[in-house]
Design a protein around this motif. Sequence first.
Motif, PDB file in Angstrom:
ATOM      1  N   ARG A   1      10.915  -1.381  22.966  1.00  0.00           N
ATOM      2  CA  ARG A   1      10.390  -0.771  24.187  1.00  0.00           C
ATOM      3  C   ARG A   1      10.578   0.745  24.161  1.00  0.00           C
ATOM      4  NH1 ARG A   1      13.287  -4.930  26.199  1.00  0.00           N
ATOM      5  NH2 ARG A   1      14.792  -3.592  27.283  1.00  0.00           N
ATOM      6  N   GLY A   2      11.713   1.190  23.633  1.00  0.00           N
ATOM      7  CA  GLY A   2      11.943   2.622  23.542  1.00  0.00           C
ATOM      8  C   GLY A   2      10.928   3.304  22.647  1.00  0.00           C
ATOM      9  N   ARG A   3      10.636   2.695  21.523  1.00  0.00           N
ATOM     10  CA  ARG A   3       9.626   3.257  20.615  1.00  0.00           C
ATOM     11  C   ARG A   3       8.267   3.324  21.299  1.00  0.00           C
ATOM     12  NH1 ARG A   3       8.666   3.670  15.041  1.00  0.00           N
ATOM     13  NH2 ARG A   3      10.596   2.588  14.501  1.00  0.00           N
ATOM     14  N   ALA A   4       7.880   2.248  21.991  1.00  0.00           N
ATOM     15  CA  ALA A   4       6.560   2.198  22.624  1.00  0.00           C
ATOM     16  C   ALA A   4       6.411   3.247  23.723  1.00  0.00           C
ATOM     17  CB  ALA A   4       6.316   0.800  23.196  1.00  0.00           C
ATOM     18  N   ALA A   5       7.512   3.585  24.396  1.00  0.00           N
ATOM     19  CA  ALA A   5       7.443   4.545  25.503  1.00  0.00           C
ATOM     20  C   ALA A   5       7.491   5.995  25.043  1.00  0.00           C
ATOM     21  CB  ALA A   5       8.594   4.283  26.470  1.00  0.00           C
ATOM     22  N   THR A   6       7.793   6.236  23.790  1.00  0.00           N
ATOM     23  CA  THR A   6       7.996   7.596  23.300  1.00  0.00           C
ATOM     24  C   THR A   6       6.825   8.537  23.598  1.00  0.00           C
ATOM     25  OG1 THR A   6       9.573   6.924  21.597  1.00  0.00           O
ATOM     26  CG2 THR A   6       8.376   8.971  21.218  1.00  0.00           C
ATOM     27  N   PRO A   7       5.566   8.153  23.391  1.00  0.00           N
ATOM     28  CA  PRO A   7       4.470   9.103  23.642  1.00  0.00           C
ATOM     29  C   PRO A   7       4.373   9.579  25.087  1.00  0.00           C
ATOM     30  CG  PRO A   7       3.716   7.269  22.285  1.00  0.00           C
ATOM     31  CD  PRO A   7       5.078   6.908  22.773  1.00  0.00           C
TER      32      PRO A   7
ATOM     33  N   THR B   1      18.973   4.917  19.424  1.00  0.00           N
ATOM     34  CA  THR B   1      17.645   4.851  18.790  1.00  0.00           C
ATOM     35  C   THR B   1      16.615   5.682  19.545  1.00  0.00           C
ATOM     36  OG1 THR B   1      17.050   2.769  19.943  1.00  0.00           O
ATOM     37  CG2 THR B   1      18.219   2.581  17.839  1.00  0.00           C
ATOM     38  N   PHE B   2      15.847   5.035  20.412  1.00  0.00           N
ATOM     39  CA  PHE B   2      14.831   5.715  21.235  1.00  0.00           C
ATOM     40  C   PHE B   2      15.220   5.560  22.705  1.00  0.00           C
ATOM     41  CE2 PHE B   2      12.545   3.884  17.598  1.00  0.00           C
ATOM     42  CZ  PHE B   2      11.915   5.001  17.067  1.00  0.00           C
ATOM     43  N   PRO B   3      15.280   6.641  23.459  1.00  0.00           N
ATOM     44  CA  PRO B   3      14.950   8.030  23.121  1.00  0.00           C
ATOM     45  C   PRO B   3      16.163   8.860  22.711  1.00  0.00           C
ATOM     46  CG  PRO B   3      15.075   7.772  25.501  1.00  0.00           C
ATOM     47  CD  PRO B   3      15.401   6.432  24.915  1.00  0.00           C
TER      48      PRO B   3
ATOM     49  N   ASP C   1      16.040   5.014  31.871  1.00  0.00           N
ATOM     50  CA  ASP C   1      15.945   4.470  33.227  1.00  0.00           C
ATOM     51  C   ASP C   1      14.725   5.040  33.944  1.00  0.00           C
ATOM     52  OD1 ASP C   1      16.858   2.896  35.375  1.00  0.00           O
ATOM     53  OD2 ASP C   1      17.930   4.585  36.250  1.00  0.00           O
ATOM     54  N   GLU C   2      14.526   6.341  33.795  1.00  0.00           N
ATOM     55  CA  GLU C   2      13.352   6.990  34.381  1.00  0.00           C
ATOM     56  C   GLU C   2      12.060   6.365  33.862  1.00  0.00           C
ATOM     57  OE1 GLU C   2      11.412  11.512  34.288  1.00  0.00           O
ATOM     58  OE2 GLU C   2      13.514  11.190  33.722  1.00  0.00           O
ATOM     59  N   ALA C   3      12.071   5.931  32.614  1.00  0.00           N
ATOM     60  CA  ALA C   3      10.889   5.326  31.991  1.00  0.00           C
ATOM     61  C   ALA C   3      10.748   3.838  32.309  1.00  0.00           C
ATOM     62  CB  ALA C   3      10.955   5.518  30.473  1.00  0.00           C
ATOM     63  N   GLY C   4      11.728   3.274  33.033  1.00  0.00           N
ATOM     64  CA  GLY C   4      11.655   1.859  33.371  1.00  0.00           C
ATOM     65  C   GLY C   4      11.888   0.936  32.194  1.00  0.00           C
ATOM     66  N   LEU C   5      12.748   1.350  31.253  1.00  0.00           N
ATOM     67  CA  LEU C   5      12.916   0.584  30.014  1.00  0.00           C
ATOM     68  C   LEU C   5      13.964  -0.515  30.108  1.00  0.00           C
ATOM     69  CD1 LEU C   5      12.691   3.400  27.300  1.00  0.00           C
ATOM     70  CD2 LEU C   5      10.886   1.942  28.215  1.00  0.00           C
ATOM     71  N   TYR C   6      14.843  -0.470  31.106  1.00  0.00           N
ATOM     72  CA  TYR C   6      15.861  -1.511  31.207  1.00  0.00           C
ATOM     73  C   TYR C   6      15.210  -2.815  31.666  1.00  0.00           C
ATOM     74  CZ  TYR C   6      19.194   2.199  30.439  1.00  0.00           C
ATOM     75  OH  TYR C   6      19.889   3.247  29.869  1.00  0.00           O
ATOM     76  N   ALA C   7      15.502  -3.887  30.945  1.00  0.00           N
ATOM     77  CA  ALA C   7      14.751  -5.131  31.127  1.00  0.00           C
ATOM     78  C   ALA C   7      15.058  -5.839  32.435  1.00  0.00           C
ATOM     79  CB  ALA C   7      15.031  -6.074  29.951  1.00  0.00           C
ATOM     80  N   THR C   8      16.291  -5.719  32.925  1.00  0.00           N
ATOM     81  CA  THR C   8      16.693  -6.455  34.121  1.00  0.00           C
ATOM     82  C   THR C   8      17.542  -5.555  35.011  1.00  0.00           C
ATOM     83  OG1 THR C   8      18.806  -7.273  33.267  1.00  0.00           O
ATOM     84  CG2 THR C   8      16.820  -8.562  32.722  1.00  0.00           C
ATOM     85  N   PRO C   9      17.675  -5.897  36.298  1.00  0.00           N
ATOM     86  CA  PRO C   9      18.580  -5.127  37.161  1.00  0.00           C
ATOM     87  C   PRO C   9      20.008  -5.096  36.620  1.00  0.00           C
ATOM     88  CG  PRO C   9      17.130  -6.494  38.502  1.00  0.00           C
ATOM     89  CD  PRO C   9      16.907  -6.893  37.071  1.00  0.00           C
ATOM     90  N   ARG C  10      20.446  -6.158  35.992  1.00  0.00           N
ATOM     91  CA  ARG C  10      21.804  -6.182  35.454  1.00  0.00           C
ATOM     92  C   ARG C  10      21.945  -5.203  34.292  1.00  0.00           C
ATOM     93  NH1 ARG C  10      26.152  -9.618  36.200  1.00  0.00           N
ATOM     94  NH2 ARG C  10      27.659  -9.733  34.477  1.00  0.00           N
TER      95      ARG C  10
END
Length: 473
Positions: A239-245, A308-310, A342-351
């Motif tokens: 997910r981090g890689r995909a959000a990089t652009p 890793t990313f970012p 977190d700003e990018a919404g990358l964390y999968a769950t609230p936990r």
Amino acid sequence: MRPRLIALALGVALLPAVALTQSAPAPTPACDTGLAQINPIFGWQLQRAQALRTLAAAPATQQAAALAEWRALATEVRADIAGLRQGLAEGRIAPAPVIDRVLSQVRALDDQLAASPLATDPAWRALLDRDLRPALAAYIDFLERDYRPKAPRASSFAGRPEARTCFGEAVTQWTTLTLPPEEIEASGHRLLAEARADLAKAAGVSEADLPTLLAELRRGTPGATREELLKVTEGALSRGRAATPRFFHLDKPLPPIVVEPFAPALEADAVAGVYRPATDSAPAAYVVNLSRPEERRLMAEVIAFHETFPGHHLAFAAQRSAGSFNSGFIEGWAIYAEYLADEAGLYATPRDRLGLHAKHMWAASRLIVEPGLHVRGWTRAQAIDFMRANTLLSDTEIAVEVDRYLALPGQSLSYMLGADRLRKARARAERVLGKAFDIRRFHKMVLDAGPRPLDAVDADVDRWIGAMAKPRT
């Protein structure tokens, strides 16, 4: 054997820890504590254990070619004993908890050598029996009989007249900042309070109810497995890689990175994960510690984003200049990247978002614990008690952390001090530029020049703000 390279973690801190490669800053003579020669974070014993695991699976020709290098290790180990003996005579002695970690790691390496498939080869068998294992046995015997009995129980700085000066030098060497202990502690208390408030908000509880939440989170994730930890880590990386652009302008393809477990023999004394840069023969790797998965699951994603990313991998891929060694920039960026994820919404769950804020409680506590250990004369037990009260780490992990602070004075401060400067610089740019602020341009400006002193980053940001604010004709 002088210090090799360390791969910084979050821990950092094999690496320790690793191209995030950082060499421990050389101490001045008055502040030398022997930690450059004996260290559980960047020591030769860790690098050899990881290398042995790789070599055991290599082609026979590569194994044969490595014989000379490993034969030289026996000579280097004996030279290390001589150097440590001289340091002992001159009062340059590492702390006892550090020595205990190193002893455990050297014994693990010896066991690994004895059980290695390489031992079935006659040439390797002869090397192990005649040279290498006797050298390791002599090293262990020297540490146990001669060195450890004279070692300080906690920090090698504490109690010395020059403790403040030595700690200040260590802080500057690792972070590039010149700060008195009182200012570091004040930042720690501020950032710890912010992290606690963020955790309560993310969990939807009042700060008065935070102790109940902390008690629940300390119980870990029952039933979590090593396989789950690995899967969660790989998912976060993807997910981090995909959000990089969305957040970075890169003019070259992102280099590959793989997820690789720590060698089992290293897990007990290792941090949660480290970044290892690419070599001519292998891609970059996030080396993850899969031990104690029920404890590690909460922060698995935030640490993956850090490494890793970012975080580290992205930063090294984006820089145009190699810059200069600066843990304040390198680790400060990686903590900043945790917020950015977190700003990018990358964390999968609230936990998993709770894991983000829990990790920042951990990182902020270092700013209080390190001055306590190195300047104020805290015992190891006092440091452990503080972290038990102010983080979500298990007692086992806390002990690893506190011993890391004893082994690398000042290094752990670079994470939150660096991130605080970067976040303030971005806030300043957003405030001045308003709608003209461009996150991709901002990140490019920060990363292009590579690691550099944090004051230089601030100056670069101010120049960039001025250029961006000029009316275009």
